[in-house]
Enzyme design. Structure first.
Site, PDB file in Angstrom:
ATOM      1  N   GLU A  83      15.877  75.743  58.464  1.00 33.76           N
ATOM      2  CA  GLU A  83      15.481  75.127  57.003  1.00 33.76           C
ATOM      3  C   GLU A  83      15.292  74.325  57.952  1.00 33.76           C
ATOM      4  OE1 GLU A  83      17.868  74.403  53.087  1.00 33.76           O
ATOM      5  OE2 GLU A  83      18.641  76.348  53.673  1.00 33.76           O
ATOM      6  N   CYS A 115      18.458  78.556  52.826  1.00 35.82           N
ATOM      7  CA  CYS A 115      19.731  79.894  53.343  1.00 35.82           C
ATOM      8  C   CYS A 115      19.243  81.074  53.230  1.00 35.82           C
ATOM      9  CB  CYS A 115      21.136  79.324  52.521  1.00 35.82           C
ATOM     10  SG  CYS A 115      21.434  77.689  51.977  1.00 35.82           S
ATOM     11  N   HIS A 237      26.252  83.904  51.079  1.00 40.25           N
ATOM     12  CA  HIS A 237      26.520  82.949  51.349  1.00 40.25           C
ATOM     13  C   HIS A 237      27.139  82.143  50.930  1.00 40.25           C
ATOM     14  CE1 HIS A 237      24.424  79.619  52.598  1.00 40.25           C
ATOM     15  NE2 HIS A 237      24.081  78.702  50.936  1.00 40.25           N
TER      16      HIS A 237
END
Ligand code: CAA
Length: 391
Positions: A83, A115, A237
């Site tokens: 990103e 993400c 994450h």
């Protein structure tokens, strides 16, 4: 559920930056109590790229050992997930393809969804290998996380790349079906094309992550996924490592399970070692959690590992991977340790200078200061082009 022939992660390698900013140094200047960073966020330091490092140099450094071990011949596809893209048109993976000398008979493409995109890349790679079991797909997650100086997000910056070779009869981990998916249109974190730092609604982003977690678990369960108790560990994450604890606590209570500290640390404890010293590496973060788990756990052969991938905006996915027999012979624990240990600590002044630098936009020739001791560097910007070199 496993479904069909084994396909998954054959090799995994990560790279990070030349510099590291300890949170103790940041705290000296922000006036925050160190406990807020170390305990409240679960972060100890963050990787900071040198002036001649970026997503391409990190990606090449992460992938080079993988290509050296398995060769380039069977790589038919390179998917670079990021990103922090460096060009609106050209895929950053083409520079990596060139630096690594990959065959012209490999396609290269870039994927974006905050993400989450490395997980999309991994799943697409599994699908491609189903079609042709002889091929390898090289998936590279690479990101530099940047927030405004002095913002609440500043303490959660970081940078890293994770390269994964995806193939049949994988040496490390089988990726199992089903997946639980959840897409929700939320503005919790985003970065318009004209900005170099992300915009974020901090507290809302935490709630959005937890809401997406409910969504993916519900979908995973409805599709016949495993019960929660069957998972040995959970790779979340980790925008900051405490987030994994918040999320797992939330998942346990959402499913009606008992929330015990011992259960939390046994599920998460070994997944946070790398992210707590690297910081948020955006789409690489969930696979850094996997690297940390594999490098630090006793034998996980046959164990089910849960993955929770979240990308603001938002798309999330829950899926299972199973460690395969013999996986420990293929780990890169020493190299991973070295990638962290080689970073040079910098002070706040040096960090701020790196943070504030901007790239010239007039198309002139600008050599980049030589700072990195890594194998690949951004040598110059020239005629609106990035010029990379192998040192
Ligand atoms: N000792 C121990 N703990 C302390 C402390 C001390 N001295 N001082 C504060 N704390 C604790 C607080 O109690 C708090 O804990 P809880 O979350 O359990 O309540 C924690 O430290 C953080 O303190 P604050 O909530 O006051 O911190 P903040 O508001 O300044 O910043 C944040 C927190 C909003 C998450 C900020 O770091 C931020 O904006 N980060 C970027 C966004 C982000 O990472 N979002 C995560 C979900 S979105 C996502 O995952 C995608 C992505 O990668 C961005």
């Amino acid at each position: 559920m496993t479904n069909g022939p084994a396909i998954g992660i054959h090799d995994l390698s990560f790279a990070t930056t030349e510099f590291v900013l300890p949170h103790a140094e940041l705290a000296r200047h922000t006036g925050a109590e160190l406990g807020k960073y170390h305990v409240g966020l679960g972060q100890r330091s963050m990787s900071i790229p040198a002036e001649d490092e970026d997503i391409v140099t990190m990606a090449a450094s992460a992938a080079a050992p993988v290509v050296a071990r398995w060769g380039a011949d069977r790589i038919r596809t390179v998917v670079l997930a990021t990103e922090t893209s460096i060009d609106q048109s050209k895929a950053a993976g083409i520079y990596v393809h060139s630096l690594l000398g990959l065959p012209s008979s490999a396609r290269v493409v870039e994927l974006k969804q905050a993400c989450y995109s490395a997980t999309a890349a991994l799943q697409f790679a599994v699908g491609m290998v189903h079609r042709d079991r002889e091929q390898f797909v090289l998936v590279i997650a690479t990101d530099v996380s940047r927030y405004e100086l002095g913002s609440p997000g500043e303490a959660t910056q970081g940078a890293a790349a994770v390269a994964m070779l995806v193939g049949a009869d994988p040496a490390l981990m089988r990726i199992d079906e089903p997946s639980g998916l959840c897409t929700l249109d939320v503005m919790d974190f985003w970065r318009p094309n004209y900005r170099s730092t992300a915009l974020v609604a901090g507290r809302e982003s935490v709630s959005a992550y937890l809401q997406a977690l409910e969504g993916v678990w519900k979908d995973y369960t409805e599709r016949g996924g495993r019960p929660l108790e069957e998972f040995r560990a959970f790779c979340y994450h980790q925008p900051f490592t405490k987030m994994a604890y918040k999320a797992h606590r939330h998942l346990l209570s959402f499913t009606g399970a008992e929330v015990e500290e011992e259960r939390l640390s046994s599920a998460l404890g070994l997944t946070t070692a790398y992210n707590e010293v690297v910081g948020n590496s955006y789409t690489a973060s969930v696979y850094l959690a996997l690297a940390s788990l594999l490098d630090h756990a006793d034998d996980l052969t046959g164990e089910a590992i849960a993955f929770v991938s979240y990308g603001s905006g938002s798309v999330a996915e829950f899926f299972c991977g199973t460690a395969v027999p013999g996986y420990r012979e293929h780990l890169r624990t020493a190299a991973h340790r070295a990638a962290l240990d080689r970073r040079q600590p910098i002070d706040l002044t040096a960090y701020r200078a790196l943070h504030s630098r901007t790239f010239p936009v007039d198309g002139g020739h600008y050599p980049t200061p030589s700072q990195t001791t890594g194998a690949y560097r951004l040598a110059s910007l020239s005629g609106h082009k990035r010029v990379y070199e192998r040192r």
